[in-house]
Design a protein around this motif. Structure first.
Motif, PDB file in Angstrom:
ATOM      1  N   THR A 185       0.832  -1.204   0.000  1.00  0.00           N
ATOM      2  CA  THR A 185       0.000   0.000   0.000  1.00  0.00           C
ATOM      3  C   THR A 185       0.865   1.252   0.000  1.00  0.00           C
ATOM      4  O   THR A 185       0.604   2.207  -0.746  1.00  0.00           O
ATOM      5  CB  THR A 185      -0.943   0.004   1.220  1.00  0.00           C
ATOM      6  OG1 THR A 185      -1.779  -1.158   1.143  1.00  0.00           O
ATOM      7  CG2 THR A 185      -1.803   1.254   1.268  1.00  0.00           C
ATOM      8  N   VAL A 186       1.925   1.257   0.806  1.00  0.00           N
ATOM      9  CA  VAL A 186       2.834   2.404   0.836  1.00  0.00           C
ATOM     10  C   VAL A 186       3.495   2.591  -0.529  1.00  0.00           C
ATOM     11  O   VAL A 186       3.568   3.702  -1.050  1.00  0.00           O
ATOM     12  CB  VAL A 186       3.901   2.234   1.946  1.00  0.00           C
ATOM     13  CG1 VAL A 186       4.995   3.276   1.809  1.00  0.00           C
ATOM     14  CG2 VAL A 186       3.244   2.324   3.320  1.00  0.00           C
ATOM     15  N   LEU A 187       3.978   1.495  -1.123  1.00  0.00           N
ATOM     16  CA  LEU A 187       4.612   1.593  -2.440  1.00  0.00           C
ATOM     17  C   LEU A 187       3.631   2.101  -3.493  1.00  0.00           C
ATOM     18  O   LEU A 187       3.993   2.923  -4.348  1.00  0.00           O
ATOM     19  CB  LEU A 187       5.193   0.238  -2.845  1.00  0.00           C
ATOM     20  CG  LEU A 187       6.377  -0.244  -2.007  1.00  0.00           C
ATOM     21  CD1 LEU A 187       6.766  -1.664  -2.417  1.00  0.00           C
ATOM     22  CD2 LEU A 187       7.558   0.695  -2.146  1.00  0.00           C
ATOM     23  N   ASP A 188       2.391   1.636  -3.442  1.00  0.00           N
ATOM     24  CA  ASP A 188       1.367   2.105  -4.384  1.00  0.00           C
ATOM     25  C   ASP A 188       1.137   3.604  -4.228  1.00  0.00           C
ATOM     26  O   ASP A 188       1.039   4.338  -5.218  1.00  0.00           O
ATOM     27  CB  ASP A 188       0.046   1.359  -4.182  1.00  0.00           C
ATOM     28  CG  ASP A 188       0.106  -0.090  -4.616  1.00  0.00           C
ATOM     29  OD1 ASP A 188       1.070  -0.483  -5.320  1.00  0.00           O
ATOM     30  OD2 ASP A 188      -0.809  -0.851  -4.243  1.00  0.00           O
ATOM     31  N   HIS A 189       1.060   4.075  -2.981  1.00  0.00           N
ATOM     32  CA  HIS A 189       0.848   5.507  -2.739  1.00  0.00           C
ATOM     33  C   HIS A 189       2.047   6.320  -3.210  1.00  0.00           C
ATOM     34  O   HIS A 189       1.884   7.413  -3.766  1.00  0.00           O
ATOM     35  CB  HIS A 189       0.567   5.766  -1.255  1.00  0.00           C
ATOM     36  CG  HIS A 189      -0.831   5.442  -0.858  1.00  0.00           C
ATOM     37  ND1 HIS A 189      -1.223   4.165  -0.524  1.00  0.00           N
ATOM     38  CD2 HIS A 189      -1.933   6.214  -0.746  1.00  0.00           C
ATOM     39  CE1 HIS A 189      -2.514   4.174  -0.222  1.00  0.00           C
ATOM     40  NE2 HIS A 189      -2.969   5.399  -0.355  1.00  0.00           N
ATOM     41  N   MET A 190       3.261   5.805  -2.987  1.00  0.00           N
ATOM     42  CA  MET A 190       4.450   6.508  -3.461  1.00  0.00           C
ATOM     43  C   MET A 190       4.427   6.641  -4.982  1.00  0.00           C
ATOM     44  O   MET A 190       4.741   7.697  -5.533  1.00  0.00           O
ATOM     45  CB  MET A 190       5.714   5.784  -2.996  1.00  0.00           C
ATOM     46  CG  MET A 190       5.996   5.944  -1.517  1.00  0.00           C
ATOM     47  SD  MET A 190       7.389   4.939  -0.942  1.00  0.00           S
ATOM     48  CE  MET A 190       8.735   5.619  -1.880  1.00  0.00           C
ATOM     49  N   GLU A 191       4.031   5.576  -5.660  1.00  0.00           N
ATOM     50  CA  GLU A 191       3.974   5.600  -7.120  1.00  0.00           C
ATOM     51  C   GLU A 191       2.952   6.625  -7.607  1.00  0.00           C
ATOM     52  O   GLU A 191       3.221   7.388  -8.547  1.00  0.00           O
ATOM     53  CB  GLU A 191       3.628   4.215  -7.651  1.00  0.00           C
ATOM     54  CG  GLU A 191       3.672   4.123  -9.159  1.00  0.00           C
ATOM     55  CD  GLU A 191       3.413   2.720  -9.665  1.00  0.00           C
ATOM     56  OE1 GLU A 191       3.220   2.579 -10.886  1.00  0.00           O
ATOM     57  OE2 GLU A 191       3.392   1.766  -8.864  1.00  0.00           O
ATOM     58  N   VAL A 192       1.802   6.662  -6.969  1.00  0.00           N
ATOM     59  CA  VAL A 192       0.776   7.637  -7.350  1.00  0.00           C
ATOM     60  C   VAL A 192       1.300   9.052  -7.137  1.00  0.00           C
ATOM     61  O   VAL A 192       1.140   9.921  -7.998  1.00  0.00           O
ATOM     62  CB  VAL A 192      -0.530   7.404  -6.550  1.00  0.00           C
ATOM     63  CG1 VAL A 192      -1.497   8.566  -6.722  1.00  0.00           C
ATOM     64  CG2 VAL A 192      -1.179   6.096  -6.969  1.00  0.00           C
ATOM     65  N   LEU A 193       1.948   9.294  -6.004  1.00  0.00           N
ATOM     66  CA  LEU A 193       2.501  10.625  -5.739  1.00  0.00           C
ATOM     67  C   LEU A 193       3.553  11.007  -6.779  1.00  0.00           C
ATOM     68  O   LEU A 193       3.569  12.138  -7.283  1.00  0.00           O
ATOM     69  CB  LEU A 193       3.111  10.685  -4.340  1.00  0.00           C
ATOM     70  CG  LEU A 193       2.133  10.728  -3.178  1.00  0.00           C
ATOM     71  CD1 LEU A 193       2.876  10.547  -1.858  1.00  0.00           C
ATOM     72  CD2 LEU A 193       1.364  12.036  -3.176  1.00  0.00           C
ATOM     73  N   GLU A 194       4.440  10.082  -7.109  1.00  0.00           N
ATOM     74  CA  GLU A 194       5.467  10.359  -8.111  1.00  0.00           C
ATOM     75  C   GLU A 194       4.841  10.637  -9.473  1.00  0.00           C
ATOM     76  O   GLU A 194       5.313  11.499 -10.220  1.00  0.00           O
ATOM     77  CB  GLU A 194       6.451   9.201  -8.195  1.00  0.00           C
ATOM     78  CG  GLU A 194       7.348   9.104  -6.968  1.00  0.00           C
ATOM     79  CD  GLU A 194       8.165   7.827  -6.934  1.00  0.00           C
ATOM     80  OE1 GLU A 194       7.753   6.812  -7.544  1.00  0.00           O
ATOM     81  OE2 GLU A 194       9.224   7.843  -6.282  1.00  0.00           O
ATOM     82  N   ASP A 195       3.781   9.915  -9.819  1.00  0.00           N
ATOM     83  CA  ASP A 195       3.130  10.112 -11.111  1.00  0.00           C
ATOM     84  C   ASP A 195       2.477  11.484 -11.238  1.00  0.00           C
ATOM     85  O   ASP A 195       2.269  11.974 -12.349  1.00  0.00           O
ATOM     86  CB  ASP A 195       2.087   9.015 -11.366  1.00  0.00           C
ATOM     87  CG  ASP A 195       2.711   7.668 -11.681  1.00  0.00           C
ATOM     88  OD1 ASP A 195       3.933   7.612 -11.951  1.00  0.00           O
ATOM     89  OD2 ASP A 195       1.966   6.652 -11.649  1.00  0.00           O
ATOM     90  N   THR A 196       2.153  12.127 -10.116  1.00  0.00           N
ATOM     91  CA  THR A 196       1.548  13.465 -10.180  1.00  0.00           C
ATOM     92  C   THR A 196       2.572  14.509 -10.593  1.00  0.00           C
ATOM     93  O   THR A 196       2.197  15.583 -11.057  1.00  0.00           O
ATOM     94  CB  THR A 196       0.967  13.893  -8.813  1.00  0.00           C
ATOM     95  OG1 THR A 196       2.034  14.063  -7.879  1.00  0.00           O
ATOM     96  CG2 THR A 196      -0.064  12.920  -8.302  1.00  0.00           C
ATOM     97  N   GLY A 197       3.855  14.205 -10.412  1.00  0.00           N
ATOM     98  CA  GLY A 197       4.898  15.176 -10.722  1.00  0.00           C
ATOM     99  C   GLY A 197       5.119  16.185  -9.604  1.00  0.00           C
ATOM    100  O   GLY A 197       5.980  17.061  -9.704  1.00  0.00           O
ATOM    101  N   LEU A 198       4.337  16.073  -8.542  1.00  0.00           N
ATOM    102  CA  LEU A 198       4.461  17.020  -7.434  1.00  0.00           C
ATOM    103  C   LEU A 198       5.549  16.623  -6.449  1.00  0.00           C
ATOM    104  O   LEU A 198       5.982  17.450  -5.647  1.00  0.00           O
ATOM    105  CB  LEU A 198       3.123  17.152  -6.693  1.00  0.00           C
ATOM    106  CG  LEU A 198       1.960  17.681  -7.542  1.00  0.00           C
ATOM    107  CD1 LEU A 198       0.657  17.600  -6.761  1.00  0.00           C
ATOM    108  CD2 LEU A 198       2.247  19.109  -7.989  1.00  0.00           C
ATOM    109  N   VAL A 199       5.968  15.382  -6.474  1.00  0.00           N
ATOM    110  CA  VAL A 199       7.016  14.904  -5.575  1.00  0.00           C
ATOM    111  C   VAL A 199       8.039  14.100  -6.371  1.00  0.00           C
ATOM    112  O   VAL A 199       7.744  13.566  -7.437  1.00  0.00           O
ATOM    113  CB  VAL A 199       6.459  14.027  -4.431  1.00  0.00           C
ATOM    114  CG1 VAL A 199       5.540  14.812  -3.520  1.00  0.00           C
ATOM    115  CG2 VAL A 199       5.754  12.810  -4.983  1.00  0.00           C
ATOM    116  N   ASP A 200       9.250  14.035  -5.828  1.00  0.00           N
ATOM    117  CA  ASP A 200      10.295  13.208  -6.430  1.00  0.00           C
ATOM    118  C   ASP A 200      11.162  12.658  -5.304  1.00  0.00           C
ATOM    119  O   ASP A 200      10.828  12.805  -4.124  1.00  0.00           O
ATOM    120  CB  ASP A 200      11.114  13.986  -7.453  1.00  0.00           C
ATOM    121  CG  ASP A 200      11.769  15.229  -6.863  1.00  0.00           C
ATOM    122  OD1 ASP A 200      11.878  15.342  -5.615  1.00  0.00           O
ATOM    123  OD2 ASP A 200      12.195  16.091  -7.644  1.00  0.00           O
TER     124      ASP A 200
END
Length: 60
Positions: A31-46
């Motif tokens: 679940t954490v990895l999935d959320h990290m991937e979603v956040l990275e895909d937004t371009g708002l975080v790296d």
């Protein structure tokens, strides 16, 4: 009360309990990895954003 009976009367065996904990841990990690991937895909975080957050939550 034996070592497999809790003070509330619940029975368990070490194998079942450990398997359950492992399954929950795997699900939580995924679940954490999935959320990290979603956040990275937004371009708002790296990666640097995650490093900053890690510093903020690290034990002092």
């Amino acid at each position: 009360m034996d070592r497999y009976t809790s003070r509330w009367g619940a029975k368990s065996t070490p194998g079942i309990q450990n398997d359950l904990v492992r399954r929950h841990a795997r699900q939580a990690n995924q679940t954490v990895l999935d959320h990290m991937e979603v956040l990275e895909d937004t371009g708002l975080v790296d990666a640097s954003t995650f490093q900053e957050a890690e510093k903020d939550v690290a034990p002092k």
